[in-house]
Design an enzyme around this catalytic site. Structure first.
Site, short mmCIF file in Angstrom:
data_model
loop_
_atom_site.label_atom_id
_atom_site.label_comp_id
_atom_site.label_asym_id
_atom_site.label_seq_id
_atom_site.Cartn_x
_atom_site.Cartn_y
_atom_site.Cartn_z
N HIS A 17 1.15 -1.57 -0.18
CA HIS A 17 0.19 -0.08 -0.02
C HIS A 17 0.89 1.45 -0.24
O HIS A 17 0.71 2.39 -1.04
CB HIS A 17 -0.85 0.06 1.40
N LYS A 41 -16.84 -5.98 6.47
CA LYS A 41 -15.71 -6.96 6.73
C LYS A 41 -16.12 -6.11 7.27
O LYS A 41 -15.99 -4.95 7.89
CB LYS A 41 -14.49 -6.11 6.19
N ARG A 95 -1.38 -6.47 -7.61
CA ARG A 95 -1.08 -6.84 -7.18
C ARG A 95 -0.20 -8.55 -8.47
O ARG A 95 1.03 -8.71 -8.56
CB ARG A 95 -1.29 -7.64 -6.34
N SER A 133 -3.19 -7.39 3.30
CA SER A 133 -3.35 -7.60 4.49
C SER A 133 -4.10 -8.43 4.88
O SER A 133 -3.65 -9.02 6.04
CB SER A 133 -4.56 -6.35 4.83
O1 PNS Z 1 -8.61 -2.75 0.19
P1 PNS Z 1 -10.27 -3.51 0.03
O2 PNS Z 1 -10.87 -4.22 1.04
O3 PNS Z 1 -9.71 -4.01 -1.52
O4 PNS Z 1 -10.98 -1.60 -0.86
C1 PNS Z 1 -12.13 -2.07 -1.26
C2 PNS Z 1 -12.95 -0.74 -1.25
C3 PNS Z 1 -12.87 0.15 -0.19
C4 PNS Z 1 -12.22 0.01 -2.13
C5 PNS Z 1 -14.03 -0.71 -1.90
O5 PNS Z 1 -14.93 -1.97 -1.22
C6 PNS Z 1 -15.03 0.34 -1.82
O6 PNS Z 1 -14.86 1.46 -2.80
N1 PNS Z 1 -15.84 0.31 -0.86
C7 PNS Z 1 -16.64 1.68 -1.22
C8 PNS Z 1 -18.05 1.42 -1.68
C9 PNS Z 1 -18.52 1.26 -2.70
O7 PNS Z 1 -17.71 2.61 -3.44
N2 PNS Z 1 -18.98 0.40 -3.66
C10 PNS Z 1 -19.05 0.55 -4.86
C11 PNS Z 1 -18.34 -0.17 -5.77
S1 PNS Z 1 -18.21 0.22 -7.07
#
Ligand code: PNS
Length: 165
Positions: A17, A41, A95, A133
């Site tokens: 990150h 989550k 990744r 993570s």
């Molecule tokens: O680190 P992660 O868990 O892979 O991040 C995922 C994240 C936070 C980028 C994604 O879950 C997100 O954008 N969540 C916010 C809600 C949202 O906008 N959802 C629609 C995505 S198309």
């Protein structure tokens, strides 16, 4: 000013990150690292704790110059956050090809909801390609050494957690 949002769970932040943050600062004037809270989550640390650990890690890495990196929590849609902070780009790290499918889906969906916001991907550095993570959390929970995988503040946080603090 070119502003990008880098959203994620960051539970905890890893060197992968941090590498993405560093490279994003080379492209954007301001990078908003946005820690998602109130998600399905269930995180092992609160949003505030994750923000604190990221801020310390960013500072230790010397990436906090001239307020270029801002760290905050957010709830709801990433595109709404992007609009709220004036960002035209969302940054994500890739990744391996296994990340591609879900990232592609998210990028298209975000673009559909907010056509003015585009997603930019950084290929995670080869040293960090297999870092996640969730694996870090698992290794740390069994007392394994994760100091080469996460910045010092995250390592210390995981050790405190293991010690039951
Ligand atoms: O680190 P992660 O868990 O892979 O991040 C995922 C994240 C936070 C980028 C994604 O879950 C997100 O954008 N969540 C916010 C809600 C949202 O906008 N959802 C629609 C995505 S198309």
């Amino acid at each position: 000013m070119r502003i990008a949002v880098y959203p994620g769970s960051f539970d905890p932040i890893t060197f992968g990150h941090l590498d993405v943050v560093r490279r994003a600062t080379e492209v954007f004037d301001r990078v908003v690292v946005a820690v998602l809270v109130n998600t399905r989550k269930v995180p092992t640390q609160t949003g505030e704790d994750r923000v604190r650990v990221i801020r310390e890690s960013v500072r230790d890495a010397g990436l906090d110059q001239q307020d270029r990196v801002h760290v905050m929590t957010f709830e709801g849609l990433t595109v709404e956050l992007a609009r709220a902070v004036g960002a035209r780009h969302i940054v994500r790290g890739l990744r391996a090809t296994s990340d591609f499918e879900s990232e592609l889906q998210m990028a298209h969906m975000n673009h559909r909801m907010a056509p003015e916001v585009d997603t930019v991907f950084f290929m995670t550095g080869i040293d960090h390609a297999y870092l996640s993570s969730s694996l870090v959390r698992e290794i740390a929970a069994f007392g394994g050494d994760v100091s080469g995988m996460v910045p010092g503040p995250a390592d210390r946080m995981l050790r405190r957690k293991l010690a039951g603090d």
